[in-house]
Design a protein around this motif. Structure first.
Motif, PDB file in Angstrom:
ATOM      1  N   GLU A   1       9.887   1.060   9.290  1.00  0.00           N
ATOM      2  CA  GLU A   1       8.632   0.489   9.054  1.00  0.00           C
ATOM      3  C   GLU A   1       7.555   1.240   9.133  1.00  0.00           C
ATOM      4  N   ILE A   2       6.267   0.975   8.535  1.00  0.00           N
ATOM      5  CA  ILE A   2       4.928   1.819   7.839  1.00  0.00           C
ATOM      6  C   ILE A   2       4.559   2.820   8.881  1.00  0.00           C
ATOM      7  N   GLN A   3       4.490   3.951   8.333  1.00  0.00           N
ATOM      8  CA  GLN A   3       4.348   5.101   9.306  1.00  0.00           C
ATOM      9  C   GLN A   3       3.364   5.783   7.911  1.00  0.00           C
ATOM     10  N   ILE A   4       2.381   6.073   8.623  1.00  0.00           N
ATOM     11  CA  ILE A   4       1.006   6.976   7.764  1.00  0.00           C
ATOM     12  C   ILE A   4       0.817   8.635   8.267  1.00  0.00           C
ATOM     13  N   GLU A   5       1.935   9.141   6.468  1.00  0.00           N
ATOM     14  CA  GLU A   5       1.873  10.771   6.859  1.00  0.00           C
ATOM     15  C   GLU A   5       0.605  10.723   6.938  1.00  0.00           C
ATOM     16  N   THR A   6       0.225  11.884   7.896  1.00  0.00           N
ATOM     17  CA  THR A   6      -1.033  12.205   8.135  1.00  0.00           C
ATOM     18  C   THR A   6      -1.572  13.685   7.361  1.00  0.00           C
TER      19      THR A   6
ATOM     20  N   ASP B   1      -7.368   9.407  23.596  1.00  0.00           N
ATOM     21  CA  ASP B   1      -8.416  10.003  22.544  1.00  0.00           C
ATOM     22  C   ASP B   1      -8.171   8.996  21.158  1.00  0.00           C
ATOM     23  N   THR B   2     -10.278   8.649  21.049  1.00  0.00           N
ATOM     24  CA  THR B   2      -9.965   7.893  19.736  1.00  0.00           C
ATOM     25  C   THR B   2     -10.432   8.880  18.398  1.00  0.00           C
ATOM     26  N   VAL B   3      -9.637   8.429  17.690  1.00  0.00           N
ATOM     27  CA  VAL B   3      -9.071   9.254  16.471  1.00  0.00           C
ATOM     28  C   VAL B   3      -9.407   8.565  14.808  1.00  0.00           C
ATOM     29  N   GLU B   4      -9.778   9.523  14.479  1.00  0.00           N
ATOM     30  CA  GLU B   4      -9.325   9.169  12.565  1.00  0.00           C
ATOM     31  C   GLU B   4      -8.699   9.861  11.740  1.00  0.00           C
ATOM     32  N   ILE B   5      -7.837   8.839  10.733  1.00  0.00           N
ATOM     33  CA  ILE B   5      -7.134  10.193  10.376  1.00  0.00           C
ATOM     34  C   ILE B   5      -6.906   9.023   8.833  1.00  0.00           C
ATOM     35  N   VAL B   6      -6.767  10.075   8.303  1.00  0.00           N
ATOM     36  CA  VAL B   6      -5.912  10.133   6.617  1.00  0.00           C
ATOM     37  C   VAL B   6      -4.790  10.563   6.086  1.00  0.00           C
ATOM     38  N   GLY B   7      -4.435   9.599   5.492  1.00  0.00           N
ATOM     39  CA  GLY B   7      -2.296   9.605   5.408  1.00  0.00           C
ATOM     40  C   GLY B   7      -2.031   8.455   4.043  1.00  0.00           C
ATOM     41  N   LYS B   8      -1.135   9.079   3.826  1.00  0.00           N
ATOM     42  CA  LYS B   8      -0.993   8.089   2.797  1.00  0.00           C
ATOM     43  C   LYS B   8       0.383   6.918   3.517  1.00  0.00           C
ATOM     44  N   ILE B   9       0.315   5.613   3.109  1.00  0.00           N
ATOM     45  CA  ILE B   9       1.238   4.549   3.323  1.00  0.00           C
ATOM     46  C   ILE B   9       2.580   5.372   3.342  1.00  0.00           C
ATOM     47  N   ALA B  10       3.702   5.633   3.483  1.00  0.00           N
ATOM     48  CA  ALA B  10       4.925   5.536   3.820  1.00  0.00           C
ATOM     49  C   ALA B  10       6.009   4.935   4.468  1.00  0.00           C
ATOM     50  N   PHE B  11       7.682   5.030   4.914  1.00  0.00           N
ATOM     51  CA  PHE B  11       8.067   4.434   6.071  1.00  0.00           C
ATOM     52  C   PHE B  11       8.972   4.891   6.104  1.00  0.00           C
TER      53      PHE B  11
ATOM     54  N   LEU C   1       0.934  -1.116   0.184  1.00  0.00           N
ATOM     55  CA  LEU C   1      -0.023   0.293  -0.396  1.00  0.00           C
ATOM     56  C   LEU C   1       0.750   1.586   0.145  1.00  0.00           C
ATOM     57  N   ALA C   2       2.692   1.031  -0.497  1.00  0.00           N
ATOM     58  CA  ALA C   2       2.928   2.329   0.064  1.00  0.00           C
ATOM     59  C   ALA C   2       2.524   3.359  -1.037  1.00  0.00           C
ATOM     60  N   GLY C   3       2.540   4.621  -0.492  1.00  0.00           N
ATOM     61  CA  GLY C   3       2.099   6.145  -1.530  1.00  0.00           C
ATOM     62  C   GLY C   3       0.250   5.610  -1.376  1.00  0.00           C
ATOM     63  N   LYS C   4      -0.171   4.866  -1.221  1.00  0.00           N
ATOM     64  CA  LYS C   4      -1.928   5.169  -1.140  1.00  0.00           C
ATOM     65  C   LYS C   4      -2.126   5.540   0.075  1.00  0.00           C
ATOM     66  N   THR C   5      -3.682   7.129  -0.174  1.00  0.00           N
ATOM     67  CA  THR C   5      -4.281   7.161   0.687  1.00  0.00           C
ATOM     68  C   THR C   5      -5.441   5.945   1.888  1.00  0.00           C
ATOM     69  N   VAL C   6      -5.086   6.566   3.236  1.00  0.00           N
ATOM     70  CA  VAL C   6      -6.155   5.315   3.735  1.00  0.00           C
ATOM     71  C   VAL C   6      -6.639   5.792   4.900  1.00  0.00           C
ATOM     72  N   ARG C   7      -7.787   5.440   5.596  1.00  0.00           N
ATOM     73  CA  ARG C   7      -7.929   6.074   6.645  1.00  0.00           C
ATOM     74  C   ARG C   7      -8.532   4.640   7.721  1.00  0.00           C
ATOM     75  N   ILE C   8      -7.748   5.245   8.676  1.00  0.00           N
ATOM     76  CA  ILE C   8      -7.600   4.641   9.925  1.00  0.00           C
ATOM     77  C   ILE C   8      -8.774   5.268  10.880  1.00  0.00           C
TER      78      ILE C   8
END
Length: 761
Positions: free
Chosen positions: A288-293, A274-284, A222-229
């Motif tokens: 290790e995987i990291q989400i660029e928010t 806190d409970t959150v919703e995050i949208v961002g790109k999959i990076a490293f 999923l590298a470079g893809k935008t995801v929502r968690i």
């Protein structure tokens, strides 16, 4: 909203198309009063629920409520059963059914002819969501001599070259500008724009309806893809660059990096827990995987409640230990299995939710084997779950305790350090695990302090809790979450040591670690001189698994006690692993044991030889051989062996001389303490140190008497000014003991000569 609830079925995905005869009552509308409610109608439990009296013969049918018919549903023709439709963002005209993965922005042909449309990119959109020819509303990011860079959203930027600007005004960062796309290269993240002069336009927001991706499903693909968690924040770290949020949703743990400015806290309204919703790109980051928010929002109300529920359910599911059985056959272990599995569950859950674990253990052989067994089970799980390569050092800490209970000094250190970690690094408060310690009423003052911070506590101990509020509940149990202790199922059974219990718990936490630690119970039992039937089974396991003989185990136990005396408050990391044969380096293990053990024996023999002439040994009228020594005057200070160890050496000397089962009691005392050792022969007198201490407290309320331990081994504390009175009262209590069972090892009962008091002295 472009995607909205279907107006025909109101989001249900189905519409009523008719009615049919009720299958429950056959169209009658009523059922007998003794009607048996099945699983289909399990919501109905009694006649009161239906609003009728018990005396009637028939009641309204719980399926059709007396109508005799039930509705028939079919798929909604407007939304196709999805419950959502795609509609024009301007006039609301419905285009058709909508499903995840379909387009989310649509303007009908009529509105396109009627209005000029300007698109606004939502934070969920990326370069692939931009279309050539469309006009977008953006903000000037920076101005260069060759043109102006325009941000269409936080992570989509385009360039208007100088020749494509309308001019007539000064362009400044932060200004709003309308720009039309003339060329798009999404693979390179490049957009060519020209400034638009549109007036009197309609704004349409372009949104991406991203599905929520479980953290456990994030992968390199999923590298470079935008995801929502969606998940819970477990840690926040402000670095010299971005702010890094650690997020868990129960399926896994990941990082989300958000940049505001170098060293500036991003999203200051979001806190740990806190409970959150995050949208961002999959990076490293660091491999290790990291989400660029690109966007982070705190969830409230039903959304937050639903996310929390799912997280709790997933954590509970993953944390549930597998029943792997026990290494040995033991009735006591089988009865303790529910508590053992509960302890394993709490520890596994802490790992999966990213909660730090603080492990406290007694600083002796049994304590170190207990702590290392759990460490070797927990750390691999932490490394497997956490994306942080240094997680094992941040999320797990093992600290030995010199005192045989969780003393105030230790708990205050733990509270101070855990609060510092919470404030500095955003760490959640830890799970406290205490082994070979923490299971008596003496630990309650410490628990009261740390419980005030909401810290959960797991105790694995084999000491007698002493104070009981019911048959299977000790007073200390009211202050801990789980207490694994053989005394809960068999009073006085302290010989199933903490090292044995902790090793079994470790196997439930992480079954893969079994081969590395299954020899530890034999070392623990040797150190605590266990004679339990389980111990003999563990001896056979150690022999088979590691080739360790009983002599080998004794040497290891002696070396651990010696080294721990000098480690003091350090955990012995590295060297304790080698001594316990956990690293697999047999050569280094043997070199350490062969180097240290002769030194230990020399020190013990020297101290014993010097101290024995000062031991007063008398045979009391009741047949008990009572040995006493003032270790303050006649023992080495601040060096090995300690007073407790020396008292054991003296006690062993007399056991070797008079037999293992002779009624021998040894008391080594100092200015304000005493160490007690009792031989197996004291069982004939029902001797129990934990029963004598309350009698001392009652007889001498002004002496400040405290203490305890095992029935046959423990310590007593008292005021220095009351030493004489305490020792005299202790002697009186021993004199009052009467033999309640014949002792064949007593010389008088064997009819053989016995050494006199004078000879012993």
């Amino acid at each position: 909203m472009v995607v909205k609830e279907c107006p025909e079925c109101h989001g249900t995905g189905k519409v009523k198309v008719g009615e049919k005869e009720c299958p429950v009552c056959g169209g009658w509308g009523y059922v007998p009063a003794d009607f048996k409610i099945g699983d289909k109608l399990k919501g109905y439990r009694n006649l009161d629920y239906l609003g009728v009296e018990d005396e009637v013969d028939e009641i309204p049918c719980p399926e059709c409520h007396g109508k005799g018919t039930v509705p028939v549903y079919d798929t909604c023709p407007v939304c196709g059963g999805t419950g959502k439709v795609l509609a024009c963002d301007i006039c609301g005209k419905i285009k058709g059914p909508w499903e995840p993965g379909m387009e989310t922005t649509w303007v009908c042909p009529d509105c396109l002819r009627k209005y000029k449309v300007v698109y606004v990119l939502d934070k969920t959109c990326d370069y692939e969501d931009v279309e050539v020819g469309n006009v977008y509303k953006g903000t000037i990011e920076r101005v260069e001599r060759f043109g102006v860079f325009v941000k269409l959203n936080p992570h989509v930027t385009g360039l208007i070259k100088r020749k494509n600007l309308l001019g007539g005004r000064e362009y400044k960062p932060g200004d709003t500008v309308l720009a039309q796309v003339i060329d798009l290269r999404p693979d390179k993240g490049e957009i060519d724009l020209i400034e638009s002069a549109l007036k009197n336009y309609k704004e349409v927001t372009v949104r991406k309806e991203l599905p929520v991706t479980p953290i456990g499903e994030l992968s390199r693909d999923l590298a470079g893809k935008t995801v929502r968690i969606r998940g819970r924040v477990t840690q926040i770290q402000v670095t010299g660059g971005p702010t890094v949020f650690t997020i868990t949703d129960g399926t896994g743990i990941t990082w989300a990096a958000a940049f505001e400015a170098p060293g500036v806290r991003a999203y200051p309204n979001v806190n740990v827990g806190d409970t959150v919703e995050i949208v961002g790109k999959i990076a490293f980051h660091s491999g290790e995987i990291q989400i660029e928010t690109s966007d982070m929002s705190r969830l409230w109300g039903p959304d937050a409640a639903e996310v929390k529920r799912r997280i709790e359910e997933e954590l509970d599911r993953r944390a549930q230990p597998r029943d792997v059985g026990f290494l040995v056959e033991s009735e006591v272990l089988e009865k303790l299995k529910p508590k053992i599995m509960e302890a394993a569950f709490m520890i596994r859950r802490a790992v999966y939710e990213g909660r730090p674990i603080l492990l406290r253990h007694h600083a002796d052989t049994d304590g170190y084997t207990s702590g290392l067994a759990l460490e070797y089970a927990i750390v691999p799980l932490i490394e497997q779950v956490s994306p942080d390569p240094s997680a094992r050092w941040k999320l797990f800490k093992r600290r030995p305790s010199r005192a045989p209970f969780y003393e105030i000094e230790d708990v205050l250190k733990d509270i101070i350090f855990m609060i510092e970690d919470h404030e500095k690094f955003g760490d959640p408060l830890p799970l406290l695990v205490i082994v070979d310690n923490g299971g008596t009423s003496e630990d309650i003052p410490a628990y009261k302090r740390i419980k005030a911070y909401g810290v959960p506590i797991v105790v694995i101990d084999h000491h007698d809790p002493r104070e009981w509020v019911s048959e299977d509940k000790a007073k200390v149990d009211e202050y801990v979450d789980v207490h694994v202790n053989p005394h809960h199922v068999k009073r006085g059974y302290y010989e199933l040591t903490a090292g044995m219990l902790a090793t079994e718990v470790a196997r439930f936490i992480n079954p893969d670690v079994e081969d590395r630690i299954k020899h530890l119970p034999a070392i623990a039992g040797t150190g605590d001189r266990s004679k339990a039937p389980e111990f003999h089974q563990y001896l056979r396991i150690a022999k088979k698994a590691k080739g360790l003989t009983e002599e080998d185990l004794k040497r290891i136990a002696e070396v651990i006690d010696h080294e721990a005396f000098y480690w003091k408050f350090m955990d012995g990391h590295g060297i304790i692993d080698e001594i316990l044969l956990l690293t697999g380096n047999l050569q280094r293990h043997r070199e350490l044991i062969n180097a240290i053990y002769p030194e230990v024996m020399e020190k013990q023999e020297k101290a014993l030889k010097a101290s024995l002439p000062h031991v007063k040994s008398v045979v009391l009228p009741n047949g008990i051989r009572f040995n006493t020594i003032d270790v303050e005057l006649f023992a080495p200070k601040f060096s090995y062996p300690s007073p407790g160890k020396l008292s054991g050496l003296i006690h062993d000397h007399f056991k070797e001389e008079y037999g293992e089962d002779a009624p021998i009691l040894t008391l080594a005392y100092g200015p304000d303490f005493a160490v007690v050792r009792a031989a197996d022969g004291m069982a004939a007198y029902n001797f129990d140190l934990n029963e004598i201490i309350p009698k001392l407290q009652e007889a001498l309320p002004s002496a400040g008497v405290e203490g305890g331990g095992h029935s046959y081994a423990g310590s007593i504390k008292f005021f220095e000014g009351m030493r004489r009175e305490v020792l005299e009262e202790f002697a009186k209590q021993i004199l009052r003991l009467k033999r309640v069972a014949p002792n064949l090892f007593n010389p008088r009962e064997r009819g053989t000569p016995e050494h006199s008091s004078e000879e012993c002295e």
